[in-house]
Design an enzyme around this catalytic site. Structure first.
Site, PDB file in Angstrom:
ATOM      1  N   ASP A  67       0.824  -1.205   0.000  1.00 53.71           N
ATOM      2  CA  ASP A  67       0.000   0.000   0.000  1.00 53.71           C
ATOM      3  C   ASP A  67       0.856   1.253   0.000  1.00 53.71           C
ATOM      4  O   ASP A  67       0.403   2.318  -0.412  1.00 53.71           O
ATOM      5  CB  ASP A  67      -0.945  -0.018   1.204  1.00 53.71           C
ATOM      6  CG  ASP A  67      -2.015  -1.073   0.996  1.00 53.71           C
ATOM      7  OD1 ASP A  67      -3.059  -0.766   0.418  1.00 53.71           O
ATOM      8  OD2 ASP A  67      -1.767  -2.248   1.355  1.00 53.71           O
TER       9      ASP A  67
HETATM   10  O1  MRU Z   1      -7.740  -2.990   2.937  1.00 56.14           O
HETATM   11  P1  MRU Z   1      -7.460  -3.410   1.530  1.00 56.14           P
HETATM   12  O2  MRU Z   1      -8.203  -4.625   1.118  1.00 56.14           O
HETATM   13  O3  MRU Z   1      -7.614  -2.268   0.561  1.00 56.14           O
HETATM   14  O4  MRU Z   1      -5.920  -3.786   1.541  1.00 56.14           O
HETATM   15  C1  MRU Z   1      -5.322  -4.245   0.362  1.00 56.14           C
HETATM   16  C2  MRU Z   1      -3.903  -4.621   0.523  1.00 56.14           C
HETATM   17  O5  MRU Z   1      -3.312  -4.478   1.566  1.00 56.14           O
HETATM   18  C3  MRU Z   1      -3.197  -5.095  -0.708  1.00 56.14           C
HETATM   19  O6  MRU Z   1      -2.224  -6.043  -0.396  1.00 56.14           O
HETATM   20  C4  MRU Z   1      -2.536  -3.901  -1.388  1.00 56.14           C
HETATM   21  O7  MRU Z   1      -3.438  -2.851  -1.514  1.00 56.14           O
HETATM   22  C5  MRU Z   1      -2.000  -4.256  -2.739  1.00 56.14           C
HETATM   23  S1  MRU Z   1      -3.295  -4.589  -3.914  1.00 56.14           S
HETATM   24  C6  MRU Z   1      -2.519  -4.865  -5.390  1.00 56.14           C
END
Ligand code: MRU
EC number: 5.3.1.23
Length: 373
Positions: free
Chosen positions: A267
């Site tokens: 992220d």
């Molecule tokens: O809370 P989320 O479902 O948005 O978290 C998503 C993640 O942590 C993923 O691993 C990250 O965004 C990479 S998606 C290609």
């Protein structure tokens, strides 16, 4: 450009281009039981599906936010009326659009893709305004720039993911004979992106090369993106050896079975390589270090943030208690701490897989992460 969707039959969104663009997104809270698309007529609706996690995943959050803006400006009657009232005042139009972008930036705080995308689009708009030559209207010029840039982002995401898949697969196969087994957390596939996926894209690339022995998906408490979404993608795509385990089984599996690599998404990757990703990634990285299993972070450049020297500066989103209570079936009055992400220190990361190649650590274990732009 006509209707644009994800790269395969797992379509995180349906976007139709043209003078009056439209957008619908797959409600991921209903997967795997129901495939229902939600219409996104304006930025408020885009903000809502991001905040509620009906769509999620760092790249997809940014894409839905900006596509929502493109639809809002060009197809939404209320917004068109407001634009009519501004007339052709370039500064006022810029302010109007930037206010909508700033509002979208308040939807979720951790994934930097949203902030990078907003900064990039603001730059594109400043440029378009500066270069406006009086042909047509400044309003038409700016609204068109939003659409063109956003459609470019959508296509770039799928292309970048394919490159990440290829580079990641080659890196993991280095020095190995035969097929490999990959462990992953959260959902980083077609559902988290415009298509193909990042970390799950690496598994997909290995599958295409007939080099994937098995893909192990961690359940990913408490939102269960692993069991609801990654398991769904594994089943839909018939990925070999697809196996779901609960988060706490990761160590036991590494101790008793051959895991060649852990591949996770990101992220936000900081200048030194410290990486925020779904809560539980840090635990897995520590367990992997204890078993000599390399951990790779699959991260497009849109997820890089060199403005932060290390992970201490990352804002970690905390979700409401009731989401953990309902998922965990806990007594409603229990006090909760519910962070959505954690930070994995660079020293636990074997490589950052980008669309331009794999960044390997320096001698001291830190990374020299390049800037997004
Ligand atoms: O809370 P989320 O479902 O948005 O978290 C998503 C993640 O942590 C993923 O691993 C990250 O965004 C990479 S998606 C290609």
């Amino acid at each position: 450009m006509g209707t644009m969707t994800g790269s395969n039959n797992l379509q995180s969104l349906k976007y139709s281009s043209g003078d009056k663009p439209t957008l619908a997104v797959l409600d991921q809270l209903l997967i795997p039981h129901e495939k229902k698309y939600i219409d996104i007529p304006d930025v408020e609706a885009a903000w809502g599906v991001i905040r509620s996690m009906q769509i999620r995943g760092a790249p997809l959050i940014a894409i839905v936010a900006l596509l929502g803006l493109a639809v809002d400006l060009n197809s939404n009657a209320k917004t068109i009326g407001e634009l009519d009232a501004i007339k052709d005042d370039g500064d006022a139009l810029m302010k109007f659009i930037e206010t909508k972008l700033d509002y979208l930036s308040t939807s979720r705080p951790t994934a930097v893709n949203l902030f990078n995308a907003i900064a990039e689009l603001k730059g594109v708009l400043q440029n378009a305004k500066a270069k406006f030559n009086g042909e047509g209207t400044i309003r038409g010029c700016l609204c068109k720039a939003v659409v063109q840039h956003t459609e470019f982002m959508l296509e770039r995401d799928v292309q970048d993911n394919r490159h990440i898949g290829k580079f990641g697969a080659e890196e993991i196969l280095k020095g190995k004979e035969g097929k490999v087994t990959i462990m992953t957390i959260c959902n980083t596939g077609s559902l988290a992106t415009a298509g193909y996926g990042t970390a799950l894209g690496v598994a997909r690339a290995l599958q295409e090369m007939d080099k994937l022995e098995s893909i192990i998906a961690l359940e990913t408490r408490p939102y269960n993106q692993g069991s609801r979404l990654t398991a769904f993608e594994i089943v839909e795509e018939k990925m070999p050896g697809g196996t779901l385990i609960c988060d706490s089984a990761a160590g036991a599996m590494m101790r008793t079975k051959k895991i060649d690599a852990v591949v996770v998404g990101a992220d936000r990757c900081c200048a030194n390589g410290d990486t925020a990703n779904k809560i539980g990634t840090y635990n897995v990285s520590v367990v992997a270090a204890g078993h000599g299993v390399p951990v790779y972070v699959a991260s497009p450049f849109t997820t890089l943030d060199v403005s932060l020297t290390n992970g201490d500066g990352i804002t970690i989103e905390e979700r409401p208690s009731n989401e953990l209570i309902s998922s965990a079936k806990a007594p409603p009055s229990i006090n909760c701490w519910n962070p959505a992400f954690d930070v994995t220190p660079a020293k636990f990361i074997a490589g950052i897989i980008t669309e331009k190649g794999v960044i390997l650590p320096e001698a001291d274990g830190s990374f020299d992460v390049p800037a997004f732009v």
